[in-house]
Scaffold this motif. Structure first.
Motif, short mmCIF file in Angstrom:
data_model
loop_
_atom_site.label_atom_id
_atom_site.label_comp_id
_atom_site.label_asym_id
_atom_site.label_seq_id
_atom_site.Cartn_x
_atom_site.Cartn_y
_atom_site.Cartn_z
N GLU A 1 0.82 -1.21 0.00
CA GLU A 1 0.00 0.00 0.00
C GLU A 1 0.86 1.27 0.00
O GLU A 1 2.04 1.22 0.34
CB GLU A 1 -0.95 0.00 1.21
CG GLU A 1 -0.28 0.05 2.58
CD GLU A 1 0.12 -1.32 3.12
OE1 GLU A 1 0.65 -2.15 2.36
OE2 GLU A 1 -0.05 -1.54 4.34
N LYS A 2 0.26 2.40 -0.38
CA LYS A 2 0.98 3.68 -0.39
C LYS A 2 0.65 4.50 0.86
O LYS A 2 1.35 5.46 1.17
CB LYS A 2 0.57 4.51 -1.62
CG LYS A 2 0.94 3.87 -2.96
CD LYS A 2 2.22 4.51 -3.50
CE LYS A 2 2.72 3.90 -4.79
NZ LYS A 2 3.32 2.56 -4.62
N ASN A 3 -0.47 4.16 1.49
CA ASN A 3 -0.89 4.89 2.69
C ASN A 3 -1.46 3.88 3.67
O ASN A 3 -2.10 2.89 3.25
CB ASN A 3 -1.95 5.95 2.33
CG ASN A 3 -2.15 6.94 3.46
OD1 ASN A 3 -2.61 6.61 4.55
ND2 ASN A 3 -1.80 8.20 3.19
N LEU A 4 -1.23 4.15 4.97
CA LEU A 4 -1.74 3.23 5.99
C LEU A 4 -3.27 3.11 5.93
O LEU A 4 -3.83 2.07 6.27
CB LEU A 4 -1.31 3.76 7.38
CG LEU A 4 -1.11 2.76 8.50
CD1 LEU A 4 -0.18 1.62 8.13
CD2 LEU A 4 -0.57 3.48 9.75
N ASN A 5 -3.94 4.18 5.47
CA ASN A 5 -5.41 4.17 5.44
C ASN A 5 -5.99 3.19 4.41
O ASN A 5 -7.20 3.00 4.36
CB ASN A 5 -5.98 5.58 5.26
CG ASN A 5 -5.59 6.21 3.94
OD1 ASN A 5 -5.15 5.52 3.02
ND2 ASN A 5 -5.73 7.53 3.84
N GLU A 6 -5.13 2.54 3.61
CA GLU A 6 -5.63 1.51 2.70
C GLU A 6 -5.93 0.20 3.44
O GLU A 6 -6.54 -0.71 2.88
CB GLU A 6 -4.61 1.26 1.58
CG GLU A 6 -4.50 2.44 0.60
CD GLU A 6 -3.31 2.31 -0.33
OE1 GLU A 6 -3.04 1.20 -0.83
OE2 GLU A 6 -2.61 3.33 -0.53
N ASN A 7 -5.45 0.11 4.70
CA ASN A 7 -5.78 -1.06 5.54
C ASN A 7 -7.08 -0.77 6.30
O ASN A 7 -7.20 0.29 6.92
CB ASN A 7 -4.68 -1.31 6.57
CG ASN A 7 -3.35 -1.60 5.92
OD1 ASN A 7 -3.17 -2.66 5.34
ND2 ASN A 7 -2.43 -0.66 5.99
N ALA A 8 -8.02 -1.70 6.26
CA ALA A 8 -9.32 -1.51 6.91
C ALA A 8 -9.14 -1.09 8.37
O ALA A 8 -9.84 -0.19 8.87
CB ALA A 8 -10.13 -2.79 6.82
N GLU A 9 -8.16 -1.69 9.01
CA GLU A 9 -7.90 -1.45 10.43
C GLU A 9 -7.50 0.01 10.70
O GLU A 9 -7.73 0.55 11.78
CB GLU A 9 -6.75 -2.41 10.77
CG GLU A 9 -6.19 -2.43 12.09
CD GLU A 9 -4.96 -3.37 12.17
OE1 GLU A 9 -4.56 -3.57 13.29
OE2 GLU A 9 -4.42 -3.87 11.15
N TYR A 10 -6.90 0.68 9.71
CA TYR A 10 -6.41 2.06 9.89
C TYR A 10 -7.07 3.01 8.89
O TYR A 10 -6.46 3.95 8.42
CB TYR A 10 -4.89 2.10 9.68
CG TYR A 10 -4.10 1.25 10.65
CD1 TYR A 10 -4.19 1.47 12.03
CD2 TYR A 10 -3.28 0.22 10.20
CE1 TYR A 10 -3.47 0.69 12.92
CE2 TYR A 10 -2.55 -0.56 11.10
CZ TYR A 10 -2.65 -0.32 12.45
OH TYR A 10 -1.95 -1.09 13.34
N LYS A 11 -8.35 2.80 8.57
CA LYS A 11 -8.96 3.53 7.46
C LYS A 11 -9.01 5.04 7.67
O LYS A 11 -9.09 5.80 6.71
CB LYS A 11 -10.32 2.95 7.10
CG LYS A 11 -11.39 3.04 8.15
CD LYS A 11 -12.66 2.39 7.59
CE LYS A 11 -13.75 2.20 8.61
NZ LYS A 11 -13.95 3.23 9.60
N ASP A 12 -8.94 5.51 8.93
CA ASP A 12 -8.97 6.95 9.18
C ASP A 12 -7.57 7.52 9.47
O ASP A 12 -7.45 8.65 9.97
CB ASP A 12 -9.88 7.25 10.39
CG ASP A 12 -11.30 6.80 10.12
OD1 ASP A 12 -11.75 6.95 8.96
OD2 ASP A 12 -11.96 6.27 11.04
N THR A 13 -6.53 6.74 9.18
CA THR A 13 -5.17 7.15 9.53
C THR A 13 -4.37 7.47 8.28
O THR A 13 -3.92 6.56 7.57
CB THR A 13 -4.48 6.02 10.34
OG1 THR A 13 -5.34 5.66 11.42
CG2 THR A 13 -3.15 6.46 10.89
N ASP A 14 -4.21 8.76 8.00
CA ASP A 14 -3.52 9.19 6.77
C ASP A 14 -2.01 9.29 7.06
O ASP A 14 -1.52 10.31 7.53
CB ASP A 14 -4.11 10.56 6.37
CG ASP A 14 -3.41 11.13 5.14
OD1 ASP A 14 -2.70 10.37 4.45
OD2 ASP A 14 -3.58 12.34 4.89
#
Ligand SMILES: NC(=O)C1=CN([C@@H]2O[C@H](COP(=O)(O)OP(=O)(O)OC[C@H]3O[C@@H](n4cnc5c(N)ncnc54)[C@H](OP(=O)(O)O)[C@@H]3O)[C@@H](O)[C@H]2O)C=CC1
Ligand SMILES: O=C(O)C1=N[C@H](C(=O)O)C[C@H](O)C1
Length: 261
Positions: free
Chosen positions: A39-52
């Motif tokens: 992934e390019k951003n952590l927010n692509e993981n469901a677990e971290y969806k609000d974490t840019d």
């Protein structure tokens, strides 16, 4: 707020560390690094969806204002990572084990030259830090020692960083000497374990284990065993948090969490 980058975030320790940093009110996660990330951003993981938070897959692409670099990667990666952090004036908080004494000395010289504080902690668990100190004290009176470390079977390095550090601390108070029968012979190679100044170190690798160590002392007609257990990787997180909070107050690369406690 302390701006933090976590290296090795896809791994067992890196993932636990990301959660700790996100939950800590004084830390801001500004980047994560792992060559195996897709992934390019952590927010692509469901677990971290609000974490840019940007994801880096190589050191070359890292552009960051991070102040602290937390490293839980691999013995083959940690030296270059720590060097990169120091050269970029990011304080390294290193949990990764397996560096040689020469590599550590080179990093310490670099930290001094760059006036950057950093920490290499063979173990961030308070039970392990205490075990090492108690073992050093006990060795003043009981100098015949063997160390048994037990870990999960995915561990890459043996013996563990904690076991080597325990032996080094004991060696500060124990005169080097061969233990056991002077005429002993191994009928199966390795039966007596690794040899550190005459102290034997045994490494156990089994599924189900996390991280455990026993230091055994024998004297005339008596014995002492000191043991610590990390049953969960959460056990390392309060130590990582303390180091992350405090490390920017220093301008040298130190070994051992006890330096900050
Ligand atoms: N000091 C302490 O208190 C503790 C120290 N440790 C140490 O931490 C280290 C990591 O342990 P653990 O989390 O179990 O290991 P893992 O193998 O689960 O995680 C390591 C991660 O780092 C990645 N990685 C490899 N090279 C690099 C690199 N150059 N930069 C960034 N990431 C990289 C790996 O990717 P890939 O899989 O693709 O190689 C993997 O995702 C070990 O050395 C271990 O001994 C562990 C627990 C506590
Ligand atoms: O690989 C691990 O898991 C651990 N590694 C460190 C070590 O090598 O001592 C710390 C702890 O034992 C867990």
């Amino acid at each position: 707020m302390v701006k933090v980058l976590v290296a090795g975030f896809k791994g067992r320790m890196g993932n636990t560390t990301v959660q700790m940093v996100l939950e800590h009110e004084d830390f801001e996660l500004v980047g994560v690094f792992d060559p195996c990330a897709k992934e390019k951003n952590l927010n692509e993981n469901a677990e971290y969806k609000d974490t840019d938070v940007p994801v880096y897959v190589s050191r070359e692409e890292i552009k960051t204002d991070a102040e602290v670099w937390i490293d839980f990667t691999a013995p083959s990666a940690v030296f270059e990572n720590a060097k990169f952090a120091l050269e970029n004036h990011i304080s390294p908080v290193i949990g990764t084990t397996g560096m040689s004494d020469d590599q550590v000395a080179e990093l310490q010289a670099l930290a001094k030259k760059e006036h950057v504080g950093g920490l290499i902690a063979p173990n961030f668990g308070i039970s392990a830090v205490l075990l090492m100190q108690f073992a050093k004290k006990a060795a003043e009176y009981l100098p015949d020692v063997e160390i048994i470390e037990m870990h999960h079977d995915n561990k890459l390095d043996a013996p563990s960083g904690t076991a080597i550090n325990t032996a080094k601390m004991i060696a500060e108070v124990r005169k080097a000497h061969k233990q056991g029968n002077p005429d002993e012979k191994e009928t199966l190679a390795g039966a007596r374990g690794a040899d550190y100044e005459g102290m034997r170190i045994h490494a156990v690798r089994l599924p189900g284990y996390v991280a455990h160590e026993q230091v055994l002392f024998g004297g005339k007609g008596e014995a002492l065993t000191i043991r610590q257990d990390s049953f969960d990787r959460i056990s390392f997180m309060s130590g990582v948090a303390v180091a992350t909070e405090k490390i920017r107050n220093y301008d040298e690369l130190m070994i051992g969490l006890e330096n900050l406690l």
